[in-house]
Design a protein around this motif. Structure first.
Motif, mmCIF file in Angstrom:
data_model
loop_
_atom_site.group_PDB
_atom_site.id
_atom_site.type_symbol
_atom_site.label_atom_id
_atom_site.label_comp_id
_atom_site.label_asym_id
_atom_site.label_seq_id
_atom_site.Cartn_x
_atom_site.Cartn_y
_atom_site.Cartn_z
ATOM 1 N N LYS A 1 34.681 44.729 -40.485
ATOM 2 C CA LYS A 1 34.179 43.560 -39.767
ATOM 3 C C LYS A 1 32.737 43.249 -40.187
ATOM 4 C CE LYS A 1 35.099 43.302 -35.369
ATOM 5 N NZ LYS A 1 35.131 43.669 -33.925
ATOM 6 N N ILE A 2 32.453 41.958 -40.306
ATOM 7 C CA ILE A 2 31.114 41.497 -40.654
ATOM 8 C C ILE A 2 30.600 40.596 -39.539
ATOM 9 C CG2 ILE A 2 29.748 40.097 -42.273
ATOM 10 C CD1 ILE A 2 31.742 40.860 -44.453
ATOM 11 N N ALA A 3 29.351 40.812 -39.133
ATOM 12 C CA ALA A 3 28.675 39.927 -38.186
ATOM 13 C C ALA A 3 27.715 39.034 -38.964
ATOM 14 C CB ALA A 3 27.901 40.733 -37.148
ATOM 15 N N ILE A 4 27.707 37.771 -38.607
ATOM 16 C CA ILE A 4 26.794 36.817 -39.237
ATOM 17 C C ILE A 4 25.917 36.206 -38.153
ATOM 18 C CG2 ILE A 4 26.657 34.601 -40.453
ATOM 19 C CD1 ILE A 4 29.257 35.380 -41.882
ATOM 20 N N ASP B 1 32.709 37.464 -37.386
ATOM 21 C CA ASP B 1 32.203 36.809 -36.183
ATOM 22 C C ASP B 1 30.824 36.237 -36.505
ATOM 23 O OD1 ASP B 1 34.350 37.408 -34.456
ATOM 24 O OD2 ASP B 1 33.535 39.401 -34.058
ATOM 25 N N ILE B 2 30.640 34.933 -36.234
ATOM 26 C CA ILE B 2 29.333 34.296 -36.408
ATOM 27 C C ILE B 2 28.707 34.095 -35.040
ATOM 28 C CG2 ILE B 2 28.075 32.318 -37.323
ATOM 29 C CD1 ILE B 2 30.379 31.722 -39.152
ATOM 30 N N LEU C 1 25.328 44.911 -32.401
ATOM 31 C CA LEU C 1 25.882 44.464 -33.679
ATOM 32 C C LEU C 1 26.001 45.627 -34.653
ATOM 33 C CD1 LEU C 1 24.228 41.001 -34.521
ATOM 34 C CD2 LEU C 1 26.289 41.484 -33.222
ATOM 35 N N GLU C 2 24.959 46.428 -34.730
ATOM 36 C CA GLU C 2 24.948 47.553 -35.667
ATOM 37 C C GLU C 2 26.053 48.555 -35.351
ATOM 38 O OE1 GLU C 2 20.161 47.484 -36.764
ATOM 39 O OE2 GLU C 2 20.941 48.968 -35.350
ATOM 40 N N ALA C 3 26.355 48.703 -34.049
ATOM 41 C CA ALA C 3 27.386 49.664 -33.652
ATOM 42 C C ALA C 3 28.801 49.120 -33.844
ATOM 43 C CB ALA C 3 27.185 50.051 -32.180
ATOM 44 N N THR C 4 28.951 47.795 -33.857
ATOM 45 C CA THR C 4 30.273 47.171 -33.866
ATOM 46 C C THR C 4 30.733 46.743 -35.253
ATOM 47 O OG1 THR C 4 29.797 46.340 -31.639
ATOM 48 C CG2 THR C 4 31.677 45.350 -32.798
ATOM 49 N N TYR C 5 29.795 46.399 -36.115
ATOM 50 C CA TYR C 5 30.150 45.780 -37.403
ATOM 51 C C TYR C 5 29.754 46.666 -38.583
ATOM 52 C CZ TYR C 5 30.944 41.670 -34.553
ATOM 53 O OH TYR C 5 31.420 40.802 -33.601
ATOM 54 N N ASP C 6 30.491 46.509 -39.669
ATOM 55 C CA ASP C 6 30.248 47.310 -40.871
ATOM 56 C C ASP C 6 29.071 46.771 -41.685
ATOM 57 O OD1 ASP C 6 32.669 49.236 -40.945
ATOM 58 O OD2 ASP C 6 33.551 47.277 -40.520
ATOM 59 N N ALA C 7 28.807 45.479 -41.562
ATOM 60 C CA ALA C 7 27.673 44.864 -42.256
ATOM 61 C C ALA C 7 27.256 43.627 -41.470
ATOM 62 C CB ALA C 7 28.036 44.484 -43.687
ATOM 63 N N ILE C 8 25.996 43.217 -41.659
ATOM 64 C CA ILE C 8 25.450 42.075 -40.923
ATOM 65 C C ILE C 8 24.748 41.149 -41.915
ATOM 66 C CG2 ILE C 8 23.863 41.333 -39.096
ATOM 67 C CD1 ILE C 8 24.188 44.227 -37.927
ATOM 68 N N PHE C 9 25.060 39.873 -41.833
ATOM 69 C CA PHE C 9 24.399 38.877 -42.676
ATOM 70 C C PHE C 9 23.439 38.051 -41.832
ATOM 71 C CE2 PHE C 9 24.163 34.505 -44.342
ATOM 72 C CZ PHE C 9 23.602 34.761 -45.582
ATOM 73 N N LEU C 10 22.219 37.886 -42.320
ATOM 74 C CA LEU C 10 21.196 37.114 -41.614
ATOM 75 C C LEU C 10 21.069 35.738 -42.263
ATOM 76 C CD1 LEU C 10 18.479 39.918 -41.307
ATOM 77 C CD2 LEU C 10 20.245 39.294 -39.644
ATOM 78 N N GLY C 11 21.532 34.726 -41.543
ATOM 79 C CA GLY C 11 21.417 33.353 -42.022
ATOM 80 C C GLY C 11 20.703 32.500 -40.994
ATOM 81 N N VAL C 12 19.568 33.010 -40.529
ATOM 82 C CA VAL C 12 18.892 32.417 -39.365
ATOM 83 C C VAL C 12 18.040 31.199 -39.689
ATOM 84 C CG1 VAL C 12 18.885 34.528 -38.019
ATOM 85 C CG2 VAL C 12 17.016 34.104 -39.612
ATOM 86 N N GLY C 13 17.804 30.916 -40.963
ATOM 87 C CA GLY C 13 16.999 29.748 -41.293
ATOM 88 C C GLY C 13 15.559 29.878 -40.852
ATOM 89 N N LEU C 14 14.945 28.736 -40.577
ATOM 90 C CA LEU C 14 13.550 28.703 -40.134
ATOM 91 C C LEU C 14 13.487 28.354 -38.662
ATOM 92 C CD1 LEU C 14 11.961 26.795 -43.163
ATOM 93 C CD2 LEU C 14 12.041 29.261 -42.772
#
Length: 440
Positions: free
Chosen positions: A137-140, A162-163, A218-231
């Protein structure tokens, strides 16, 4: 020079914000696609940040294989429809077209791209394949262009996605921060719906990740996390009077306009401070909303503005006036904005200097600050071992992985503010980086 009446209905709003790149019809697309020379070195492909095979999709359009053309586009750029409309094609693919060297108008690549993808989306053609589930699973964080592209690519690789989006609509800048004469809310949202319906990623709205507890979850639930937070929000200018009523940030002004349309009231006299593309948009929008006088003020010369030339020309054609070599020193008024006090600037020994002996006031009822956006430093502080550069941008390696190996990043968070197409590329490549890391 256009003069716009204040829109009081949705129809009047749409008239004032007529689309810059209207959708082509079948005949227009057929004849425009026939103009392509299919250059052996395809400079248009090289100029596209996502390297879409432009000659191929143009040939597919011309041979009535519109679905194939869409597949070619989406295979390279998950936001191919939006990018066909909002990309600054004049400085990217169309700017590289060989016709520019022959005093012949370049091929309208962006409009052809929008034509193909729009027809495919409206027809509901299924052209994407979800990968076989790999159980990971990946969290975004952020449903902007980078997050959506990462989610789409990750689904084709078999990941559950999940985004987490802080606002109530997806697509970030594309739906909240771009002038409505460039793209409509409907156009943006139907592309997201199209991707989501076929690829099955999940978007959780009104769900900001803003506490250490949420990060740990998030860190406990997902295998990787993508940060697309913008400005973030418009940066402060630290000016005297900046907190007066009637002073707004350009980002916030454009967002409110995109959400309220004709229901937003813009006063008679507006000053826009800045020289970038966002300043041009804000000034043009104020004029199109019926402001009798809109003044664009920039501290340097026109030649040194960050905005593209065509963006400045568009603002001027909307009725915007401009002031160069001026810098704001105070916002005046008794509680509410009544004007901006400027000082002239000049170049001395190659450096821009302010002449405080030469000041004047421009009267106005509203000030729009278009002087950049604050970085998301407060959010980055929640993540352990996340390295930032001197400009508060997330540092990444060639796989879009951050110094904290579980986190990947893309879009404005790593480049400080670029085009939608750059974010789409980053998100796609980050998903591949995540895949490489989790499968090595």
């Amino acid at each position: 020079m256009a003069e716009y009446k204040r829109p009081t209905t949705e129809a009047e709003f749409e008239k004032n914000f007529k689309q810059k790149k209207p959708l082509m019809n079948d005949t227009e697309a057929y004849y425009e696609s026939s103009r392509c020379l299919f250059c052996y070195d395809a400079p248009c492909i090289q100029a596209c940040p996502t390297s879409i095979d432009i000659p191929l999709f143009i040939k597919q359009i011309h041979t009535d294989n519109v679905t194939g053309a869409s597949k070619t586009i989406f295979d390279a750029n998950w936001l191919g429809n939006a990018c066909g409309i909002v990309c600054p094609t004049g400085v990217l693919c169309e700017g590289a077209c060989v016709y520019n060297h022959q005093d012949v108008p370049p091929i309208q690549i962006g409009r052809l791209q929008n034509y193909a993808t729009n027809k495919t989306i409206d027809a509901g053609k299924e052209i994407f394949t979800v990968g076989v589930s790999n159980g990971k699973k990946i969290a975004i964080v952020g449903a902007g262009p980078a997050g959506l592209a990462c989610a789409s690519e990750a689904r084709t690789l078999g990941y559950e996605v999940d985004i987490f989006e802080a606002k109530e609509k997806p697509s970030g800048l594309t739906v909240y921060g771009i002038a409505p004469y460039k793209i409509t809310n409907e156009e943006v949202l139907k592309e997201v719906d199209y991707l989501q319906s076929q690829l099955g990623f999940n978007i959780i709205y009104n769900s900001p990740i803003d506490t250490p507890k949420r990060i740990k979850e998030l860190e406990a639930t997902y295998d990787a996390i993508f940060l697309g937070v913008g400005l973030g929000k418009t940066a402060t200018l630290h000016l005297e009077g900046e907190n007066k009523k009637g002073v707004v940030g350009a980002v916030e002004f454009i967002e409110e306009l995109r959400m309220k349309h004709h229901k937003l009231k813009v006063p008679a006299k507006v000053v826009v401070i800045g020289g970038g593309n966002t300043a041009m948009d804000a000034a043009s929008e104020a004029a199109r909303m019926g402001a009798r006088k809109t003044v664009l003020a920039y501290r340097n010369s026109r030649e040194n503005m960050g905005a593209y030339g065509f963006e400045y020309d568009l603002a001027i054609s909307a009725g915007v006036d401009s002031l160069f070599h001026v810098t704001p020193i105070a916002i005046v008024g008794n509680g509410s904005v009544e004007g901006v006090k400027f000082a002239k600037t000049e170049i001395v020994d190659g450096k821009l200097q302010t002449n405080m002996n030469n000041t004047f006031i421009v009267r106005c009822d509203m000030v729009i600050k278009a002087t950049g956006q604050a970085k998301q430093g407060h959010f980055y502080d929640l993540i352990s071992d996340l390295k930032l550069d001197a400009k508060t941008r997330i540092e990444i390696n060639d796989e879009f992985q951050t110094s904290n190996p579980k986190y990947f990043a893309g879009g404005d968070a790593i480049n400080g503010g670029a085009e939608v197409v750059n974010a789409a590329y980053d998100g796609k490549m980050a998903a591949r980086g995540i895949h490489n890391w989790l499968t090595k």
